[in-house]
Write an enzyme that holds these catalytic residues in place. Structure first.
Site, PDB file in Angstrom:
ATOM      1  N   HIS A  37      15.520  34.298  20.637  1.00  0.00           N
ATOM      2  CA  HIS A  37      16.238  35.572  20.737  1.00  0.00           C
ATOM      3  C   HIS A  37      17.355  35.656  19.690  1.00  0.00           C
ATOM      4  CE1 HIS A  37      14.889  35.134  25.062  1.00  0.00           C
ATOM      5  NE2 HIS A  37      14.428  36.342  24.756  1.00  0.00           N
ATOM      6  N   GLN A  61       7.438  45.869  34.376  1.00  0.00           N
ATOM      7  CA  GLN A  61       6.445  45.088  33.634  1.00  0.00           C
ATOM      8  C   GLN A  61       6.007  43.813  34.358  1.00  0.00           C
ATOM      9  OE1 GLN A  61       9.316  44.639  30.252  1.00  0.00           O
ATOM     10  NE2 GLN A  61       8.403  42.619  30.038  1.00  0.00           N
ATOM     11  N   LYS A 151       6.070  36.139  18.754  1.00  0.00           N
ATOM     12  CA  LYS A 151       5.494  35.292  19.804  1.00  0.00           C
ATOM     13  C   LYS A 151       4.713  36.154  20.792  1.00  0.00           C
ATOM     14  CE  LYS A 151       6.119  33.092  23.727  1.00  0.00           C
ATOM     15  NZ  LYS A 151       6.901  33.423  24.880  1.00  0.00           N
TER      16      LYS A 151
END
Ligand code: PAF
Length: 282
Positions: A37, A61, A151
């Site tokens: 991050h 989600q 990723k």
């Protein structure tokens, strides 16, 4: 660095930055931040004057059997790391701030085709949740640029498509995966692994690299290669969810003529689901 929790405060801050002619960058996250991050924040800092990092564990989600409740919330540590990395502003809203009418009554964004297959097949509704919250964050922050990790390859493809299709004026920038020394992709979920599972986890990246090597040597029998990769993961003690060799652009199963390929993998260690990917040109 300031942290705000409401859209009203966020908009007031952004208004003043815009009046000063600042270029605004956005880094959406779900918190529990790691080096991966931080590299997104640094990349945003290179392309913008102001970096807004959002920390929101988006319930839309997560599937009903997934780790929403146990997903780590570490706001204080996250703020310290973001401050050190050069983030200007943190937006950490509550569920009520983002979904005041509740999830069932929320308008949603559906991105066809690239949302299908891979994680889209294993996690029904996941990309609808991601696409909806990212569209909302784009509208809330109205950034010039936004940075996402490679990723989550399929997620990045979904976000690029929704940005194009909905004509949202933001430049989406992908940032390379950050890895541990043994190759394991950095992920918030790595902290769930026991010592024993952590020792097994690097097999995921090793299997990606071995398969890529076979393709570079000329193998085109992708279905067999996928089967071999799944076997390698199982033998090491992982429970593969999928190992797919796809066309990098469409994310459809690769054909022998494709030159840009992406290998995508998801596998469980205990109850922890890890994902990774590797792109190759040939
Ligand atoms: O990649 C993530 O952490 C999330 O899916 C995102 C993009 C912040 C949306 O909730």
């Amino acid at each position: 660095m300031r942290t705000v929790h409401t859209l009203k405060e966020l908009r007031a801050m952004l208004r003043s930055y815009r009046q000063q002619g600042k270029r605004i960058g956005l880094v959406p996250t779900m918190g529990h931040l790691h080096e991966g991050h931080i590299s997104l924040v640094r990349k945003a800092r290179e392309a913008a004057d102001i970096v807004v990092t959002t920390i929101f564990v988006n319930p839309m989600q997560f599937g009903i059997t997934e780790d929403l409740d146990t997903y780590p919330r570490t706001l204080q540590e996250d703020q310290d790391r973001l401050d050190a990395a050069g983030s200007t502003l943190v937006f950490a809203p509550s569920n009520e701030e983002i979904y005041p009418q509740g999830l069932a009554r929320q308008t949603r964004v559906v991105v066809p085709e690239v949302s299908e297959g891979h994680c889209g097949a294993s996690r029904p509704g996941h990309f609808e949740g991601v696409a909806t919250v990212v569209t909302m964050l784009f509208n809330m922050v109205q950034p010039d640029i936004a940075v996402f990790g490679e990723k989550d390859y399929q997620q990045l493809a979904v976000i690029r498509k929704l940005t194009r299709d909905l004509m949202i004026p933001v430049e989406v920038i992908g940032s390379p995966t950050v890895r541990e020394d043994d190759g394991l992709a950095k992920s918030s979920r790595n902290s769930f692994l026991t010592e024993e599972q952590r020792a097994i986890a690097p097999v995921i990246y090793r299997t990606l690299k071995n398969t890529a090597e076979q393709i570079r040597k000329g193998r085109n029998d992708f279905v067999t290669l996928e089967k071999e990769a799944n076997e390698a993961l199982s033998e090491a003690g992982l429970r593969p969810d999928y190992f797919n060799i796809a066309n990098s652009l469409t994310l459809k199963p690769a054909s022998a003529e494709d030159t840009e390929l992406t290998l995508l993998v998801a596998a469980f260690l205990g109850t922890t689901r890890l994902i990774d990917n590797l792109s190759i040109s040939r």
